[in-house]
Design a protein around this motif. Structure first.
Motif, PDB file in Angstrom:
ATOM      1  N   ALA A 114       5.675  -2.628   2.036  1.00 14.88           N
ATOM      2  CA  ALA A 114       5.054  -3.602   1.133  1.00 14.88           C
ATOM      3  C   ALA A 114       5.380  -5.023   1.579  1.00 14.88           C
ATOM      4  CB  ALA A 114       5.541  -3.365  -0.296  1.00 14.88           C
ATOM      5  N   LEU A 115       6.616  -5.236   2.059  1.00 15.97           N
ATOM      6  CA  LEU A 115       6.994  -6.562   2.549  1.00 15.97           C
ATOM      7  C   LEU A 115       6.186  -6.939   3.790  1.00 15.97           C
ATOM      8  CD1 LEU A 115       8.865  -9.006   2.278  1.00 15.97           C
ATOM      9  CD2 LEU A 115      10.555  -7.778   3.660  1.00 15.97           C
ATOM     10  N   SER A 116       5.966  -5.970   4.672  1.00 20.05           N
ATOM     11  CA  SER A 116       5.126  -6.221   5.854  1.00 20.05           C
ATOM     12  C   SER A 116       3.732  -6.650   5.435  1.00 20.05           C
ATOM     13  CB  SER A 116       5.052  -4.957   6.714  1.00 20.05           C
ATOM     14  OG  SER A 116       6.324  -4.582   7.187  1.00 20.05           O
ATOM     15  N   ALA A 117       3.179  -5.951   4.428  1.00 24.29           N
ATOM     16  CA  ALA A 117       1.855  -6.316   3.933  1.00 24.29           C
ATOM     17  C   ALA A 117       1.864  -7.723   3.336  1.00 24.29           C
ATOM     18  CB  ALA A 117       1.399  -5.290   2.893  1.00 24.29           C
ATOM     19  N   CYS A 118       2.923  -8.052   2.584  1.00 20.27           N
ATOM     20  CA  CYS A 118       3.018  -9.389   1.974  1.00 20.27           C
ATOM     21  C   CYS A 118       3.067 -10.476   3.040  1.00 20.27           C
ATOM     22  CB  CYS A 118       4.246  -9.464   1.083  1.00 20.27           C
ATOM     23  SG  CYS A 118       4.131  -8.518  -0.448  1.00 20.27           S
ATOM     24  N   TYR A 119       3.806 -10.227   4.114  1.00 23.55           N
ATOM     25  CA  TYR A 119       3.867 -11.203   5.202  1.00 23.55           C
ATOM     26  C   TYR A 119       2.470 -11.484   5.756  1.00 23.55           C
ATOM     27  CZ  TYR A 119       8.979 -11.095   5.672  1.00 23.55           C
ATOM     28  OH  TYR A 119      10.326 -11.238   5.469  1.00 23.55           O
TER      29      TYR A 119
ATOM     30  N   LEU B 268      -7.818  -9.323   4.195  1.00 23.76           N
ATOM     31  CA  LEU B 268      -6.888  -8.961   3.123  1.00 23.76           C
ATOM     32  C   LEU B 268      -7.083  -7.518   2.684  1.00 23.76           C
ATOM     33  CD1 LEU B 268      -6.955 -12.190   0.900  1.00 23.76           C
ATOM     34  CD2 LEU B 268      -5.169 -11.468   2.469  1.00 23.76           C
ATOM     35  N   ARG B 269      -8.336  -7.099   2.549  1.00 20.86           N
ATOM     36  CA  ARG B 269      -8.608  -5.703   2.166  1.00 20.86           C
ATOM     37  C   ARG B 269      -8.067  -4.738   3.207  1.00 20.86           C
ATOM     38  NH1 ARG B 269     -13.640  -7.788   0.436  1.00 20.86           N
ATOM     39  NH2 ARG B 269     -14.603  -7.147   2.412  1.00 20.86           N
ATOM     40  N   LEU B 270      -8.245  -5.066   4.479  1.00 20.01           N
ATOM     41  CA  LEU B 270      -7.770  -4.195   5.552  1.00 20.01           C
ATOM     42  C   LEU B 270      -6.252  -4.034   5.495  1.00 20.01           C
ATOM     43  CD1 LEU B 270      -8.351  -2.612   8.147  1.00 20.01           C
ATOM     44  CD2 LEU B 270      -8.114  -4.764   9.426  1.00 20.01           C
ATOM     45  N   VAL B 271      -5.547  -5.139   5.306  1.00 16.54           N
ATOM     46  CA  VAL B 271      -4.079  -5.079   5.240  1.00 16.54           C
ATOM     47  C   VAL B 271      -3.623  -4.270   4.039  1.00 16.54           C
ATOM     48  CG1 VAL B 271      -1.998  -6.470   4.858  1.00 16.54           C
ATOM     49  CG2 VAL B 271      -3.730  -7.232   6.495  1.00 16.54           C
ATOM     50  N   VAL B 272      -4.196  -4.524   2.879  1.00 13.19           N
ATOM     51  CA  VAL B 272      -3.774  -3.836   1.651  1.00 13.19           C
ATOM     52  C   VAL B 272      -4.048  -2.339   1.753  1.00 13.19           C
ATOM     53  CG1 VAL B 272      -4.218  -3.602  -0.818  1.00 13.19           C
ATOM     54  CG2 VAL B 272      -4.007  -5.872   0.205  1.00 13.19           C
ATOM     55  N   VAL B 273      -5.225  -1.965   2.226  1.00 13.91           N
ATOM     56  CA  VAL B 273      -5.570  -0.546   2.335  1.00 13.91           C
ATOM     57  C   VAL B 273      -4.669   0.154   3.344  1.00 13.91           C
ATOM     58  CG1 VAL B 273      -7.363   1.067   3.099  1.00 13.91           C
ATOM     59  CG2 VAL B 273      -7.961  -0.833   1.588  1.00 13.91           C
ATOM     60  N   PHE B 274      -4.445  -0.487   4.502  1.00 14.67           N
ATOM     61  CA  PHE B 274      -3.632   0.144   5.550  1.00 14.67           C
ATOM     62  C   PHE B 274      -2.218   0.407   5.062  1.00 14.67           C
ATOM     63  CE2 PHE B 274      -0.644  -0.212   9.122  1.00 14.67           C
ATOM     64  CZ  PHE B 274      -1.122   0.811   9.930  1.00 14.67           C
ATOM     65  N   TYR B 275      -1.583  -0.592   4.467  1.00 13.80           N
ATOM     66  CA  TYR B 275      -0.184  -0.409   4.061  1.00 13.80           C
ATOM     67  C   TYR B 275      -0.055   0.414   2.781  1.00 13.80           C
ATOM     68  CZ  TYR B 275       1.557  -3.072   7.906  1.00 13.80           C
ATOM     69  OH  TYR B 275       1.876  -3.457   9.193  1.00 13.80           O
ATOM     70  N   THR B 276      -1.088   0.467   1.984  1.00 12.00           N
ATOM     71  CA  THR B 276      -1.089   1.428   0.869  1.00 12.00           C
ATOM     72  C   THR B 276      -1.063   2.849   1.399  1.00 12.00           C
ATOM     73  OG1 THR B 276      -2.280  -0.123  -0.563  1.00 12.00           O
ATOM     74  CG2 THR B 276      -2.333   2.212  -1.177  1.00 12.00           C
ATOM     75  N   LEU B 277      -1.868   3.114   2.420  1.00 12.34           N
ATOM     76  CA  LEU B 277      -1.873   4.447   3.044  1.00 12.34           C
ATOM     77  C   LEU B 277      -0.522   4.744   3.698  1.00 12.34           C
ATOM     78  CD1 LEU B 277      -5.446   4.481   4.647  1.00 12.34           C
ATOM     79  CD2 LEU B 277      -4.673   5.699   2.592  1.00 12.34           C
ATOM     80  N   VAL B 278       0.090   3.745   4.297  1.00 11.72           N
ATOM     81  CA  VAL B 278       1.412   3.947   4.899  1.00 11.72           C
ATOM     82  C   VAL B 278       2.428   4.354   3.838  1.00 11.72           C
ATOM     83  CG1 VAL B 278       3.351   2.774   6.003  1.00 11.72           C
ATOM     84  CG2 VAL B 278       1.036   2.429   6.870  1.00 11.72           C
ATOM     85  N   ILE B 279       2.426   3.661   2.702  1.00 14.19           N
ATOM     86  CA  ILE B 279       3.370   3.989   1.626  1.00 14.19           C
ATOM     87  C   ILE B 279       3.115   5.386   1.087  1.00 14.19           C
ATOM     88  CG2 ILE B 279       4.048   3.358  -0.731  1.00 14.19           C
ATOM     89  CD1 ILE B 279       3.544   0.422   0.069  1.00 14.19           C
ATOM     90  N   VAL B 280       1.837   5.733   0.902  1.00 12.69           N
ATOM     91  CA  VAL B 280       1.508   7.090   0.450  1.00 12.69           C
ATOM     92  C   VAL B 280       1.996   8.119   1.469  1.00 12.69           C
ATOM     93  CG1 VAL B 280      -0.400   8.683  -0.024  1.00 12.69           C
ATOM     94  CG2 VAL B 280      -0.448   6.354  -0.958  1.00 12.69           C
ATOM     95  N   GLY B 281       1.815   7.828   2.758  1.00 13.19           N
ATOM     96  CA  GLY B 281       2.270   8.742   3.803  1.00 13.19           C
ATOM     97  C   GLY B 281       3.786   8.899   3.803  1.00 13.19           C
ATOM     98  N   ILE B 282       4.518   7.824   3.582  1.00 10.85           N
ATOM     99  CA  ILE B 282       5.985   7.886   3.539  1.00 10.85           C
ATOM    100  C   ILE B 282       6.453   8.801   2.407  1.00 10.85           C
ATOM    101  CG2 ILE B 282       8.051   6.524   2.981  1.00 10.85           C
ATOM    102  CD1 ILE B 282       6.773   4.204   4.566  1.00 10.85           C
TER     103      ILE B 282
END
Length: 428
Positions: free
Chosen positions: A77-82, A101-115
């Motif tokens: 989430a911090l990476s996305a905020c940066y 912005l949409r690309l960053v939010v969607v990508f890191y949301t998927l990363v968090i779900v994957g984690i």
């Protein structure tokens, strides 16, 4: 080493509280909201990453290593905020910015779900507070979870560094310095990730380089977090910080003048210790100007001329040979008895003599003000002087500071104050 993460966490949290408390409606400003999110999420991640906090969280939840997906999700989430903050800060075409912005939010949301999903599939029964990355480097699903976090974080850090470096040549002043800090912080962050990759790769090859993960990486990521956050905050906080530092210095220099005038104001508004320096300075200057206004009917040009002559005599005594000294002193006294200092021939601007004349005029006005303050305080109904003076020093900031310094330290001013007090005693 266990508490190394708390230091940047406290710094980031304190900066966030200082910054956001001074900005009403900050959440409506995309740039302020993004920068506030960086500070708050960064502080949370730093504190959650500390080994003592890891043990507490694992114990409270009853799940061994529950802190791992929590910290990794926070770092993602911090990476996305940066990236979001960098995109909003740089700006551009609204549609392009919104798409990024949409690309960053969607990508890191998927990363968090994957984690979270990979952790739920993994078998990690042994709690590891400091070396989870290397201990579970060969465990199915845990291995993938760790790599997913690291790779996504590396991608964000590299992208951030490239964006800042490409923009660095286009900006100046605080924005340029902020970008430079972000680049430096990104280099520390990439060093942290290299160390992590090396420790994990060593485990894959049957070697034990765990010290890289447990001892080398924590200071690197702590420095990176503070430096990057400082880089983002500097252009936003920097101007306000500089203004407050200047205000604090001026507030301190004007204190003698304020102390002289404060009891003349009927409804003096006292500054609070929590008020920022710019507010305290504004209140101080209002008190000073109100006091000067009360004193203005009692300003006496005779006091000013006498003080001016006294200062010039002191200057001549210190700097001139004896024969020239007495000639100069006699001339000054004669001139000051005949007219005001403003009517005298003035030396060329910038000379040492000019500086002495300017200083003498400041001290003379300070003496006139000090005497007027005595009359305004002791006997407000006293008759006004026949040759009423005018205070020029309050019209320019640097002269006002000189006026304050003269009130605090000049023996000529002290003598004028004492003479005025003695005169009022005789009249009463």
């Amino acid at each position: 080493m266990d508490f190394v993460f708390y230091i940047p966490g406290v710094i980031l949290l304190g900066t966030a509280l200082f910054k956001l408390s001074a900005m009403r409606g900050w959440w409506r400003d995309p740039l302020m909201a993004a920068s506030g999110s960086v500070l708050l999420v960064g502080a949370m991640v730093c504190m959650l990453s500390a080994p003592p906090t890891v043990s507490i969280v694992n114990g409270v939840t009853g799940i061994a290593n529950f802190s791992a997906p929590l910290v990794y999700s926070g770092m993602s989430a911090l990476s996305a905020c940066y990236l979001v903050l960098m995109i909003v800060w740089r700006g551009g075409e609204p549609e392009r910015v919104a798409r990024a912005l949409r690309l960053v939010v969607v990508f890191y949301t998927l990363v968090i779900v994957g984690i979270v999903a990979l952790f739920s599939l993994a078998d990690a029964p042994v709690e590891r507070v400091r070396d989870l990355d290397t201990y579970y480097a060969n465990t199915p699903y845990m291995r993938e979870m760790i790599l997913l976090y690291l790779v996504s974080h590396t991608l964000a850090t590299g992208t951030l560094a490239l964006m800042c470096f490409s923009w660095l040549q286009e900006v100046r002043d605080l924005t340029r310095r902020g970008l430079a800090l972000i680049v430096v912080g990104a280099m520390f962050d990439l060093s942290y990730q290299v160390v992590k990759y090396a420790a994990i790769a060593a485990r894959w090859n049957g070697r034990d380089w765990d010290f890289l993960s447990t001892s080398v990486s924590p200071p690197l990521v702590a420095i990176a977090g503070v430096t990057v956050a400082a880089g983002f905050a500097l252009p936003r906080i920097g101007p306000s910080l500089v203004a407050n530092l200047r205000a604090w210095r001026r507030h301190r220099l004007l204190h003698p003048l304020w102390a002289e005038m404060r009891d003349l104001r009927a409804l003096a508004s006292e500054a609070h210790w929590w008020d920022p320096p710019v507010v305290r300075l504004a209140q101080q200057e209002i008190t000073i100007l109100d006091g000067v206004l009360v004193c203005s009917p009692y300003l006496d040009n005779e006091v000013r001329r006498a003080a001016y002559a006294a200062v010039r005599v002191q200057t001549a005594t210190r700097t001139l040979p004896s024969r020239t000294m007495w000639t100069t002193v006699g001339g000054l006294l004669k001139r000051d008895l005949q007219g005001s200092a403003a009517e005298m021939p003035r030396p060329e601007h910038g000379t040492a003599s000019q500086v002495a004349v300017d200083q003498a005029e400041i001290v003379a006005e300070a003496a006139m003000l000090a005497a007027a303050k005595v009359r305004a305080s002791v006997n407000p109904s006293a008759e006004f002087p026949s040759d009423m003076g005018l205070l020029q020093c309050v019209k320019q900031p640097h002269l006002m500071v000189g006026l304050a310094r003269a009130l605090a330290s000049s023996p000529v001013v002290a003598d004028a104050r004492q003479r005025a007090a003695m005169q009022e005693e005789r009249h009463n």
